[in-house]
Design an enzyme around this catalytic site. Structure first.
Site, PDB file in Angstrom:
ATOM      1  N   ARG A  27       0.820  -1.211   0.000  1.00 15.12           N
ATOM      2  CA  ARG A  27       0.000   0.000   0.000  1.00 15.12           C
ATOM      3  C   ARG A  27       0.855   1.262   0.000  1.00 15.12           C
ATOM      4  O   ARG A  27       0.356   2.350  -0.286  1.00 15.12           O
ATOM      5  CB  ARG A  27      -0.907   0.021   1.241  1.00 15.12           C
ATOM      6  CG  ARG A  27      -1.963  -1.065   1.233  1.00 15.12           C
ATOM      7  CD  ARG A  27      -2.615  -1.178   2.589  1.00 15.12           C
ATOM      8  NE  ARG A  27      -3.488  -0.048   2.890  1.00 15.12           N
ATOM      9  CZ  ARG A  27      -4.800  -0.052   2.718  1.00 15.12           C
ATOM     10  NH1 ARG A  27      -5.392  -1.105   2.239  1.00 15.12           N
ATOM     11  NH2 ARG A  27      -5.534   0.992   3.032  1.00 15.12           N
ATOM     12  N   LYS A 485       2.904   5.332 -16.288  1.00 11.48           N
ATOM     13  CA  LYS A 485       3.628   4.143 -15.814  1.00 11.48           C
ATOM     14  C   LYS A 485       5.115   4.435 -15.727  1.00 11.48           C
ATOM     15  O   LYS A 485       5.760   4.116 -14.744  1.00 11.48           O
ATOM     16  CB  LYS A 485       3.418   2.940 -16.752  1.00 11.48           C
ATOM     17  CG  LYS A 485       2.088   2.243 -16.719  1.00 11.48           C
ATOM     18  CD  LYS A 485       1.773   1.484 -15.458  1.00 11.48           C
ATOM     19  CE  LYS A 485       1.067   2.356 -14.470  1.00 11.48           C
ATOM     20  NZ  LYS A 485      -0.367   2.368 -14.520  1.00 11.48           N
TER      21      LYS A 485
HETATM   22  O1  M6R Z   1      -7.801   2.556  -6.705  1.00  5.03           O
HETATM   23  P1  M6R Z   1      -8.019   3.592  -7.798  1.00  5.03           P
HETATM   24  O2  M6R Z   1      -8.160   2.971  -9.142  1.00  5.03           O
HETATM   25  O3  M6R Z   1      -9.156   4.506  -7.478  1.00  5.03           O
HETATM   26  O4  M6R Z   1      -6.695   4.459  -7.788  1.00  5.03           O
HETATM   27  C1  M6R Z   1      -6.584   5.595  -8.575  1.00  5.03           C
HETATM   28  C2  M6R Z   1      -5.142   6.014  -8.756  1.00  5.03           C
HETATM   29  O5  M6R Z   1      -4.584   6.330  -7.517  1.00  5.03           O
HETATM   30  C3  M6R Z   1      -4.294   4.908  -9.392  1.00  5.03           C
HETATM   31  O6  M6R Z   1      -4.846   4.488 -10.599  1.00  5.03           O
HETATM   32  C4  M6R Z   1      -2.860   5.402  -9.655  1.00  5.03           C
HETATM   33  O7  M6R Z   1      -2.856   6.414 -10.601  1.00  5.03           O
HETATM   34  C5  M6R Z   1      -1.987   4.227 -10.075  1.00  5.03           C
HETATM   35  N1  M6R Z   1      -1.011   3.957  -9.068  1.00  5.03           N
HETATM   36  C6  M6R Z   1      -1.256   4.427 -11.340  1.00  5.03           C
HETATM   37  O8  M6R Z   1      -0.522   3.305 -11.691  1.00  5.03           O
END
Ligand code: M6R
Length: 608
Positions: A27, A485
């Site tokens: 996390r 990414k």
């Molecule tokens: O859990 P979620 O899909 O709501 O999270 C949203 C973004 O925090 C998440 O997609 C973030 O941009 C990623 N770590 C990108 O790889």
């Protein structure tokens, strides 16, 4: 983001707490700590290193009740003094996820009452507040409930007291928390994966729940303070699904899990002969009949999935679609249309901004809501009328990979169901789309075979500081995703542009040191894209082109071609995502970064 584990058991809980923390490492965190009750005293250990360091520091710590935490700094720098658990007068210990908004005012008041603050965190006010009520003779439960009533903000907390070795109190509002039910022992955690070694029986707490937890039983009180019953469910998550297995990193494992994740997400649809709204919930048909527009709210990678879906929804289903970054939408004055379907997209289902945006939309009068989410019992799923669960399985790497491609698959299903209901899909077209969806997992598998080539190519990026990603139309969001990414895990500054925008500014950046990565599907915009690539090459830019087989873009000096095995029509963005994920992964390996836990980032962004 921060993680909580707690246990009240018949055995030493320290190994349980440490293993739980280790399983929450994904996390994202910058310090960790635990506290147990031993001989009527609180024994606390904290560390600014990894959980492994905390484990070494805890070898002599022993207790039958304890709470533990991984902290992702919000208030106060990452340091041992700011690491949780926080204590009040060596009597009360608290771990906390979330943000307390009125902590300054509470801190001033508690300081005036004689409480000494030893950290810069907002959490410490909770410990002192509970102590102030507990010291007046209230039970730990009543003291906690009274304290929570004074807090403004979001929290999931675990609380223990040095003179109460048999009970723990925990609570949630705005941050996830669940109970684990064992044999004469109980647990608490912010994520079920932390508890899998000890139990799969879990109770998902609801907003405002406060729990008194003993070894033999527990009592849950709802937001109104009334005794509440919550179902015990058996988590479907297997212990193996969160193990690394043969892979070097979770990100690599999760990239390779995409064919299966897509097959699982599409299973019910691909096994049937036609598309029905029921896959989104019992009320879906009626809801879809009542809408004339779509509003997608999401963050990060999930937002990129929404941007792809806009093309599909407008072109195939003929329905107007807006896509907004949740953290912007929640504070923007917008004009609501009650006939809009609000779609929230999220891997975790706990992203604070997406939740707040959904609540904001509801507050504006939006009643039609749909969650596309990877976590069944998450807040967003519970807040929406309709749902479609992606079945990607646990995603541990901070960089979202299989969550993204399964979100795209789910959004394509939404598009087809709406198109069919609006009379925009012939039976033949429906069968054709179903055929392509059934083929999708094996098409992705084929793209994964590019891995060795991409690994080789990644060496050219090892010394780069910047990169440009180009795409057009349906694939511009894929360029955005590729750039996200790369920057997220390799720390190379990367930006994405619709290729036609180059000459309106970013072309000025192009020189021999600037790698330009282009997504080049064989679609209607191919010839336009080729001209844009010429513009780059003419300025000495080094091109890396992910091209479909029949695009006739050929390798040359300064032009590196990665040949995609096939063109997948509308599903092409899913295929084109894979090599960009692999590129980011292998460039990060070149740079030696912590691929699964990139600096400063958290997997589940449960604070604003
Ligand atoms: O859990 P979620 O899909 O709501 O999270 C949203 C973004 O925090 C998440 O997609 C973030 O941009 C990623 N770590 C990108 O790889």
């Amino acid at each position: 983001m921060c993680g909580i584990v707690g246990a009240v058991a018949q055995r030493n809980v320290v190994p349980i707490l440490l293993e739980g923390l280790q399983r929450l490492e994904y996390r994202g965190y910058d310090s960790a700590g635990l506290v147990v009750v031993h001989d009527a005293k609180l024994e606390r250990v904290r560390s600014t290193g990894r959980v492994a360091e905390l484990t070494v520091k805890s070898t002599t710590t022993h207790g039958l009740i304890g709470i533990a935490h991984t902290r992702w700094a919000t208030h106060g720098v990452p340091s041992e003094r700011n690491a949780h658990p926080h204590l009040s007068k060596d009597h009360i210990a608290v771990v906390h996820n979330g943000i307390i908004e009125n902590y300054e005012e509470l801190r001033t008041r508690l300081t005036a009452e004689g409480y000494e603050f030893t950290s810069d965190t907002d959490t410490e006010v909770i410990a002192h507040l509970i102590h102030s009520h507990y010291a007046r003779g209230n039970s730990l439960l009543t003291a906690t409930q009274a304290s929570l009533a004074e807090l403004v903000g979001a929290y999931a907390i675990g609380v223990i007291a040095s003179d109460n070795p048999d009970q723990m109190v925990c609570a949630r509002r705005g941050s996830p928390l669940l109970l684990g039910v064992g044999n004469k022992e109980h647990f608490v955690a912010s994520d079920v994966s932390a508890l899998l070694p000890v139990t799969r029986k879990v109770v998902y707490l609801e907003e405002g729940d406060v729990v008194e937890l003993g070894r033999l039983d527990y009592r849950i009180f709802d937001a109104a303070g009334k005794l509440a019953k919550r179902a015990v469910v058996i988590s479907e998550l297997s212990n193996e699904s969160v193990q690394l297995g043969e892979y070097s990193h979770y990100m690599q494992k999760e990239i390779h899990e995409q064919p299966q994740a897509l097959a699982d997400t599409l299973e019910s649809v691909c096994n049937s002969q036609s598309l029905v709204p029921g896959i989104f919930g019992a009320q879906a048909a009626a809801t879809f009949a009542d809408i004339n527009g779509i509003l997608i709210l999401a963050c990060g990678t999930s937002h990129h999935a929404g941007l792809v879906a806009r093309f599909w929804l407008e072109e195939i289903a003929g329905i107007p679609c807006n896509v907004e970054i949740a953290s912007e939408y929640r504070y923007r004055t917008s004009v609501p249309n009650p006939k809009t379907l609000v779609v929230v997209i999220s891997q975790s289902g706990e992203t604070a901004d997406t939740q707040a945006a959904l609540n904001h939309a509801k507050g504006l009068g939006h009643i039609h809501t749909l969650a596309i989410c990877n976590v069944p019992e998450s807040a967003l799923v519970r807040l929406c009328k309709l749902r479609l669960l992606t079945r990607a399985g646990p995603e541990i790497g901070v960089a979202s990979t299989k969550a993204f491609t399964t979100q795209l698959a789910a959004l394509f299903l939404l598009t087809l169901v709406l198109a069919k209901q609006r009379g925009r899909l012939t039976a033949q077209q429906e069968q054709q789309h179903l055929h392509e969806l059934r083929h999708l997992p094996s098409a992705v598998q084929k793209v994964l075979e590019l891995e060795p080539q991409i690994a080789k190519l990644s060496k050219k990026f090892a010394k780069k500081h910047h990169a440009l990603f180009l795409g057009r139309g349906l694939h511009y969001p894929i360029a955005l995703e590729g750039a996200l990414k790369l920057k997220e895990i390799s720390y190379i500054h990367a930006e994405a542009y619709p290729a036609g925008e180059l000459k309106h500014g970013p072309l000025a950046l192009v020189d021999k040191d600037m790698p330009v990565i282009s997504v080049a599907p064989n679609d209607a915009l191919l010839e336009k894209l080729k001209s844009n690539l010429q513009e780059v090459r003419a300025r000495g830019g080094e091109l890396y082109v992910f091209a479909d087989a029949d695009t006739h873009i050929h390798a040359a000096d300064g032009i590196h071609i990665m040949q995609m095995p096939e063109h997948a029509g509308y599903l092409s963005p899913i295929l084109h995502t894979i090599p960009l994920q692999l590129l980011a992964y292998y460039v990060a390996l070149q740079k030696g970064t912590d691929v699964d836990k990139p600096r400063n980032l958290a997997k589940s962004v449960t604070v604003e």
